[in-house]
Design an enzyme around this catalytic site. Structure first.
Site, short mmCIF file in Angstrom:
data_model
loop_
_atom_site.label_atom_id
_atom_site.label_comp_id
_atom_site.label_asym_id
_atom_site.label_seq_id
_atom_site.Cartn_x
_atom_site.Cartn_y
_atom_site.Cartn_z
N ARG A 279 0.84 -1.19 0.00
CA ARG A 279 0.00 0.00 0.00
C ARG A 279 0.88 1.24 0.00
O ARG A 279 1.95 1.26 0.59
CB ARG A 279 -0.91 0.03 1.23
CG ARG A 279 -2.11 -0.91 1.12
CD ARG A 279 -3.02 -0.80 2.32
NE ARG A 279 -2.40 -1.36 3.51
CZ ARG A 279 -1.83 -0.67 4.49
NH1 ARG A 279 -1.83 0.65 4.44
NH2 ARG A 279 -1.30 -1.28 5.51
N TYR B 104 -1.22 -3.54 -7.14
CA TYR B 104 -0.98 -4.30 -5.91
C TYR B 104 -2.20 -4.30 -4.97
O TYR B 104 -2.76 -3.24 -4.67
CB TYR B 104 0.24 -3.75 -5.13
CG TYR B 104 0.27 -4.37 -3.76
CD1 TYR B 104 0.72 -5.68 -3.60
CD2 TYR B 104 -0.30 -3.72 -2.67
CE1 TYR B 104 0.63 -6.30 -2.37
CE2 TYR B 104 -0.38 -4.34 -1.43
CZ TYR B 104 0.08 -5.63 -1.29
OH TYR B 104 -0.03 -6.25 -0.08
N GLY B 105 -2.51 -5.43 -4.42
CA GLY B 105 -3.50 -5.69 -3.37
C GLY B 105 -4.31 -4.54 -2.86
O GLY B 105 -5.28 -4.10 -3.48
N GLY B 106 -3.90 -4.03 -1.69
CA GLY B 106 -4.71 -3.01 -1.01
C GLY B 106 -4.90 -1.74 -1.82
O GLY B 106 -5.80 -0.95 -1.53
N LYS C 257 -9.54 -2.36 1.84
CA LYS C 257 -9.27 -1.21 2.71
C LYS C 257 -10.05 0.02 2.24
O LYS C 257 -10.53 0.80 3.06
CB LYS C 257 -7.76 -0.93 2.74
CG LYS C 257 -6.92 -2.10 3.29
CD LYS C 257 -7.35 -2.45 4.65
CE LYS C 257 -6.76 -3.56 5.43
NZ LYS C 257 -5.63 -4.33 5.24
N HIS D 116 -10.41 -2.30 11.70
CA HIS D 116 -9.34 -3.16 11.17
C HIS D 116 -9.13 -4.31 12.16
O HIS D 116 -8.13 -4.36 12.86
CB HIS D 116 -8.08 -2.31 11.03
CG HIS D 116 -7.00 -2.94 10.20
ND1 HIS D 116 -5.68 -2.57 10.30
CD2 HIS D 116 -7.03 -3.91 9.26
CE1 HIS D 116 -4.95 -3.27 9.45
NE2 HIS D 116 -5.75 -4.10 8.81
N SER E 261 -1.38 -3.88 10.00
CA SER E 261 -1.09 -4.84 8.93
C SER E 261 0.20 -5.60 9.24
O SER E 261 1.18 -5.01 9.69
CB SER E 261 -0.92 -4.10 7.61
OG SER E 261 -2.08 -3.39 7.29
N ALA E 262 0.17 -6.89 8.94
CA ALA E 262 1.36 -7.75 9.09
C ALA E 262 1.84 -7.85 10.54
O ALA E 262 3.04 -7.93 10.80
CB ALA E 262 2.48 -7.29 8.15
N CYS E 263 0.91 -7.85 11.49
CA CYS E 263 1.25 -8.05 12.91
C CYS E 263 0.61 -9.32 13.46
O CYS E 263 0.46 -9.47 14.67
CB CYS E 263 0.83 -6.85 13.74
SG CYS E 263 1.87 -5.41 13.50
N ASN F 91 -2.78 -15.05 11.89
CA ASN F 91 -2.34 -16.12 12.79
C ASN F 91 -3.25 -16.22 14.01
O ASN F 91 -3.62 -17.32 14.43
CB ASN F 91 -0.90 -15.89 13.25
CG ASN F 91 0.10 -16.09 12.11
OD1 ASN F 91 -0.24 -16.64 11.08
ND2 ASN F 91 1.31 -15.61 12.31
N ASP G 168 -9.31 -9.72 9.11
CA ASP G 168 -8.79 -8.38 8.80
C ASP G 168 -9.77 -7.24 9.08
O ASP G 168 -9.36 -6.19 9.53
CB ASP G 168 -8.38 -8.33 7.32
CG ASP G 168 -7.50 -7.13 7.00
OD1 ASP G 168 -6.63 -6.79 7.81
OD2 ASP G 168 -7.69 -6.54 5.92
N SER H 143 4.82 -10.38 0.37
CA SER H 143 4.16 -11.27 -0.60
C SER H 143 2.93 -11.88 0.07
O SER H 143 2.87 -12.02 1.29
CB SER H 143 5.13 -12.35 -1.07
OG SER H 143 5.68 -13.05 0.01
N ARG H 144 1.96 -12.25 -0.73
CA ARG H 144 0.63 -12.56 -0.20
C ARG H 144 0.03 -13.80 -0.82
O ARG H 144 0.39 -14.21 -1.92
CB ARG H 144 -0.31 -11.38 -0.51
CG ARG H 144 0.11 -10.06 0.12
CD ARG H 144 -0.50 -9.89 1.47
NE ARG H 144 0.02 -8.74 2.20
CZ ARG H 144 -0.55 -8.27 3.31
NH1 ARG H 144 -1.65 -8.82 3.79
NH2 ARG H 144 -0.02 -7.26 3.96
N ARG I 31 2.90 -4.20 17.65
CA ARG I 31 4.18 -4.91 17.65
C ARG I 31 5.16 -4.00 18.38
O ARG I 31 5.59 -3.00 17.84
CB ARG I 31 4.59 -5.13 16.19
CG ARG I 31 5.85 -5.91 15.95
CD ARG I 31 6.18 -5.89 14.46
NE ARG I 31 5.40 -6.87 13.70
CZ ARG I 31 5.74 -8.15 13.57
NH1 ARG I 31 6.83 -8.61 14.14
NH2 ARG I 31 5.00 -8.96 12.86
N GLY J 84 0.13 -20.21 18.99
CA GLY J 84 -0.94 -20.95 19.66
C GLY J 84 -1.03 -20.64 21.15
O GLY J 84 -2.11 -20.70 21.75
#
Ligand code: SAT
Ligand code: MN
Length: 586
Positions: free
Chosen positions: A71, A197-199, A206, A226, A248-250, A254, A277, A370-371, A402, A496
């Protein structure tokens, strides 16, 4: 053939086509036959590469331009009439000026190309909380991704009304100097040009589901956030839902697909993923806050995803998935990324399409951002409520970032207003999800900094107002899985084992854990945190929970900058909360 006879929709498409001048116009009906035809076309031009259909049925690989991998927040705009309504955290330009600038970039941009008309729904089609839009694009990659990420086709088209959200995307020259991601919230319009690209280009995500939707939510009394949504099922079969906001990406994906530690599983605990998301939150008739995931798939970060960190995500990507900017393993025509396993391919192509040997190369093969784009229904732990048009009731809201230092593992805010304050002072180290430096701490209120479609001060006020309207508000918590010790190692095992923290949070929500008061709110005692099967000493716990006054003073100073920028729109309640915190550290 047009899939709607709504004249407003048709007139707008005509107008956009007159400007961009495509050679063909194709409506996306969402049928398998049409998707298959588009995939074949994209393979013929090299836009997609078909992967090993035995190992990865229905999977494809795509590479974006090297300058177009994340983004672009610096080129993302909120264009409303008054600059004050966009506020200090958004780029702004007067709508007429921006429309004129974009018109120049779009004029003739689709010459010789096909314009695809994608009708789509954010949310279950027909749900009272779903919203509908059209994305016009000249990219097959965008069509195929939108068909995974949203509900596209005839059913969505039938629901289009005059208030549909308009989205125009043209690849144009993919020129980063003329790249624009622009929102006109007062016109329900999104315009994206010069990116693939994506977003930046999947306009349902978004752009619509956060920036435009947050603006709509403020007007209509709901919230677009978000946040992931997950359900925790206890051994009695009761499921309680949490919504959690992380930048994003935190690790949202998972956490959303978490597999509980063995002894929890043996006892009958399960975690269900409702979304990874975005959450749309509204007040239910029962006075609780309800959440629904407006998306239909996952656009997850590939690097780091593996059988240990997120086996559910990995399983989700084993079919009908589009991979973007990962390594192409030429030996068996599959994909690879850093952190997938310890066996990088030697005979491969990197994310830029260059020959790459994973055994000898010192460079990364997959781009850090990468996604994978994968259908939600592939996910082994997808919630049975995923398609519930009502969404799910929320027991707790969790904010997290983070942070290598400063922020403790977990604490609960004192009440809703304090919880809003906790969200407002969030900060996180930047990641590869947006262009710019990585690892720099920046303020990211509610993990929404790049996604609030209006003035951040009004946004906080809206949060405070929602708390006054909801009779049974969820409790609000803050977590940080990423705190490091003196040697630079993560203190908390994460992944976990985050279940142990969710467990405490839900016990708090049921009034079943006492906790202990700190200046930040309520924290678990060492004894309250489940430690079965892990080494986590009281000393580690104390390091994980420590509130270092000098760090917090610096924190409050950096946080003051954002509050100062918000100026007269800063809600008085948040300033009061800030004064309380300053006092407690002085
Ligand atoms: O690029 S996206 O906005 O779609 C993903 C993300 O940054 O969270
Ligand atoms: Mn995100």
């Amino acid at each position: 053939m047009a899939l709607t006879n709504n004249q407003t929709v048709l007139d707008w498409i005509d107008e956009m086509a007159a400007m961009t001048q495509p050679e063909h116009i194709v409506w996306i009906d969402g049928s398998d036959a049409q998707m298959e035809e588009l995939r074949a076309q994209a393979c013929a031009t090299g836009e997609l590469e078909k992967l090993n259909q035995e190992k990865l049925p229905g999977c494809y690989l795509h590479r974006t331009a090297a300058n177009d991998v994340a983004r672009v927040e610096g080129r993302t705009f909120i264009c409303c009439r008054k600059q004050e309504d966009a506020g200090p955290t958004n780029n702004w330009m007067a709508p007429e000026e921006m429309y004129a600038r974009l018109r120049r970039l779009y004029t003739g941009a689709m010459k010789g190309r096909t314009m695809y008309v994608i009708p789509y729904s954010m949310g279950v089609v027909g749900s009272p909380f779903a919203k509908y839009g059209i994305e016009l694009t000249d990219s097959i990659y965008v069509v195929l991704n939108m068909a995974i990420m949203t509900r596209v086709g005839r059913d969505a088209a039938r629901r289009l009304e005059d208030d549909f959200v308009k989205g125009l995307h043209a690849t144009a020259d993919n020129d980063p100097e003329n790249r624009y991601i622009v929102h006109f919230p007062e016109d329900n319009t999104i315009m994206s040009v010069n990116s693939g690209y994506g977003g930046n280009v999947l306009l349902g995500k978004k752009c619509f589901a956060l920036r435009i939707a947050s603006h709509l939510g403020r007007q209509q009394g709901w919230m677009a956030e978000h946040m992931l949504i997950l359900g925790v099922e206890n051994p009695q079969g009761e499921v309680r839902y949490l919504a959690a906001a992380f930048p994003s990406a935190c690790g949202k994906t998972n956490l959303a697909m978490l597999i509980p530690p063995e002894h929890y599983r043996k006892a009958g605990w399960k975690v269900w993923c409702v979304g990874d998301d975005i959450a749309w939150l509204r007040i239910g008739e029962d006075g609780r806050l309800w959440a629904m995931n407006p998306e239909y798939g996952f656009f997850g970060v590939a690097p780091g995803t593996n059988v240990k960190s997120n086996p559910n995500a990995l399983a989700t990507t084993r079919q009908d998935t589009i991979f973007t900017n990962v390594v192409h393993n030429l030996d068996d025509n599959t994909v690879w990324w850093e952190g997938l396993d310890k066996n990088p391919p030697e005979h491969a192509v990197d994310w830029q399409g260059r020959p790459w040997n994973g055994k000898t190369s010192s460079e990364k093969g997959a781009h850090p951002n990468s996604r994978f784009t994968a259908p939600a229904k592939n996910c082994p732990c997808i919630s049975p409520e995923f398609e519930n048009p009502q969404g799910v009731p929320i027991s707790a809201i969790v904010f997290g970032g983070r942070r290598a230092r400063t922020a403790p593992l977990v604490y609960q805010s004192r009440d809703w207003a304090h919880g809003v304050f906790v969200g407002s002072i969030m900060a996180s180290e930047t990641t590869a999800a947006a262009t710019g430096a990585v690892g720099v701490v920046r303020r990211d209120p509610m993990a929404m900094l790049p996604f609030i479609g209006y003035n951040v001060g009004d946004y906080w006020q809206h949060w405070l107002d929602m708390g006054k309207t909801v009779a049974n508000p969820p409790l609000i918590f803050n977590v940080n899985w990423f705190r490091k010790d003196k040697d630079g190692n993560f203190i908390w095992p994460g992944f976990g084992d985050n279940m142990r923290v969710l467990d405490w949070i839900l016990r708090r929500a049921k009034g079943k854990a006492e906790g202990q008061k700190t200046v930040l709110g309520v924290s678990p005692t060492y004894d309250e945190l489940d430690k079965t099967g892990i080494d986590y000493s009281e000393e580690q716990f104390n390091a994980n929970m420590a509130l270092n006054p000098s760090e917090w003073k610096a924190e409050l100073e950096s946080q003051t900058e954002l509050f100062d920028k918000v100026g007269k729109k800063l809600p008085a309640e948040l300033e009061e909360q800030r004064q309380i915190l300053i006092k407690s550290f002085s």
